[in-house]
Design a protein around this motif. Structure first.
Motif, PDB file in Angstrom:
ATOM      1  N   GLU A  56       0.835  -1.204   0.000  1.00  0.00           N
ATOM      2  CA  GLU A  56       0.000   0.000   0.000  1.00  0.00           C
ATOM      3  C   GLU A  56       0.868   1.251   0.000  1.00  0.00           C
ATOM      4  N   ASN A  57       1.944   1.235   0.799  1.00  0.00           N
ATOM      5  CA  ASN A  57       2.841   2.388   0.867  1.00  0.00           C
ATOM      6  C   ASN A  57       3.515   2.638  -0.477  1.00  0.00           C
ATOM      7  N   ARG A  58       3.955   1.566  -1.145  1.00  0.00           N
ATOM      8  CA  ARG A  58       4.588   1.721  -2.461  1.00  0.00           C
ATOM      9  C   ARG A  58       3.603   2.316  -3.463  1.00  0.00           C
ATOM     10  N   ALA A  59       2.364   1.824  -3.446  1.00  0.00           N
ATOM     11  CA  ALA A  59       1.348   2.353  -4.369  1.00  0.00           C
ATOM     12  C   ALA A  59       1.064   3.825  -4.074  1.00  0.00           C
ATOM     13  N   ARG A  60       0.980   4.175  -2.799  1.00  0.00           N
ATOM     14  CA  ARG A  60       0.728   5.564  -2.406  1.00  0.00           C
ATOM     15  C   ARG A  60       1.891   6.462  -2.824  1.00  0.00           C
ATOM     16  N   MET A  61       3.114   5.995  -2.600  1.00  0.00           N
ATOM     17  CA  MET A  61       4.290   6.784  -2.983  1.00  0.00           C
ATOM     18  C   MET A  61       4.371   6.934  -4.499  1.00  0.00           C
ATOM     19  N   ARG A  62       4.015   5.902  -5.234  1.00  0.00           N
ATOM     20  CA  ARG A  62       4.014   5.994  -6.696  1.00  0.00           C
ATOM     21  C   ARG A  62       2.999   7.049  -7.143  1.00  0.00           C
ATOM     22  N   ASP A  63       1.811   7.007  -6.560  1.00  0.00           N
ATOM     23  CA  ASP A  63       0.788   7.995  -6.905  1.00  0.00           C
ATOM     24  C   ASP A  63       1.246   9.412  -6.566  1.00  0.00           C
ATOM     25  N   MET A  64       1.872   9.576  -5.403  1.00  0.00           N
ATOM     26  CA  MET A  64       2.357  10.895  -5.002  1.00  0.00           C
ATOM     27  C   MET A  64       3.464  11.371  -5.944  1.00  0.00           C
ATOM     28  N   SER A  65       4.338  10.454  -6.345  1.00  0.00           N
ATOM     29  CA  SER A  65       5.420  10.810  -7.276  1.00  0.00           C
ATOM     30  C   SER A  65       4.861  11.242  -8.624  1.00  0.00           C
ATOM     31  N   LEU A  66       3.882  10.487  -9.126  1.00  0.00           N
ATOM     32  CA  LEU A  66       3.261  10.845 -10.399  1.00  0.00           C
ATOM     33  C   LEU A  66       2.566  12.201 -10.298  1.00  0.00           C
ATOM     34  N   SER A  67       1.899  12.429  -9.183  1.00  0.00           N
ATOM     35  CA  SER A  67       1.222  13.705  -8.980  1.00  0.00           C
ATOM     36  C   SER A  67       2.240  14.857  -8.941  1.00  0.00           C
ATOM     37  N   GLY A  68       3.366  14.641  -8.250  1.00  0.00           N
ATOM     38  CA  GLY A  68       4.406  15.667  -8.186  1.00  0.00           C
ATOM     39  C   GLY A  68       5.012  15.948  -9.551  1.00  0.00           C
ATOM     40  N   LEU A  69       5.278  14.894 -10.316  1.00  0.00           N
ATOM     41  CA  LEU A  69       5.809  15.085 -11.665  1.00  0.00           C
ATOM     42  C   LEU A  69       4.810  15.812 -12.550  1.00  0.00           C
ATOM     43  N   TRP A  70       3.534  15.467 -12.384  1.00  0.00           N
ATOM     44  CA  TRP A  70       2.476  16.144 -13.141  1.00  0.00           C
ATOM     45  C   TRP A  70       2.492  17.640 -12.840  1.00  0.00           C
ATOM     46  N   ARG A  71       2.573  17.986 -11.546  1.00  0.00           N
ATOM     47  CA  ARG A  71       2.580  19.391 -11.150  1.00  0.00           C
ATOM     48  C   ARG A  71       3.805  20.119 -11.687  1.00  0.00           C
ATOM     49  N   LEU A  72       4.965  19.438 -11.692  1.00  0.00           N
ATOM     50  CA  LEU A  72       6.170  20.065 -12.229  1.00  0.00           C
ATOM     51  C   LEU A  72       6.062  20.271 -13.736  1.00  0.00           C
TER      52      LEU A  72
END
Length: 160
Positions: A56-72
């Motif tokens: 669950e943590n890996r999936a959450r971190m992946r989603d957060m990373s994708l969201s951060g890259l999207w924002r950048l």
């Protein structure tokens, strides 16, 4: 199979986050934490729960990373640009600005402001890598669908 106690569940959460059994056992409230770690980690119900939480943590971190890259890659820079022209900048005002895409701000000796932004092209490349896009000229429909999905998750609108 017996139900995990609150203390055992806390150990599992802390161990999945930190990877430090001694810390997890201590923080979960066990006496003699170093001895308890070995007993806990030898139980399959404990290791199964740690694995589940880690996933669950890996999936959450992946989603957060994708969201951060999207924002950048696609984020707004207008607040940062406005900051350059604002003559009365306060800490409260700065806290209210969206400066997510800013990598560096420098005040020059002549009282001018230099703002550096994160590289949008690199963010797009990393986003593409993370999404596993193919090498077709347009990035493939999988990339487009993933970007649209990320936009929906971040509150953006996608058009059909």
């Amino acid at each position: 199979m017996k139900q995990l106690t609150k203390k055992e569940k806390m150990f599992c959460r802390l161990y999945a986050l930190s990877g430090d059994g001694g810390y997890a056992a201590r923080a979960a409230g066990y006496k003699n934490p170093q001895q308890k770690v070995h007993a806990l980690l030898s139980r399959s119900d404990i290791t199964d729960e740690v694995d589940r939480i880690s996933g669950e943590n890996r999936a959450r971190m992946r989603d957060m990373s994708l969201s951060g890259l999207w924002r950048l890659a696609f984020g707004d820079v207008s607040d940062a640009v406005a900051l350059c022209f604002d003559e009365e900048v306060t800490r409260d005002k700065i806290r209210s600005l969206n400066l997510y895409n800013v990598s560096e701000i420098r005040h020059q000796k002549d009282r001018s402001v230099e703002i550096k932004f994160f590289d949008r092209v690199k963010a797009l490349e990393k986003l593409r890598e993370a999404l596993g896009a193919d090498d077709t000229p347009c990035g493939g429909s999988g990339l487009i669908e993933a970007l649209a999905s990320a936009a929906r998750r971040s509150g953006g609108q996608d058009e059909d």
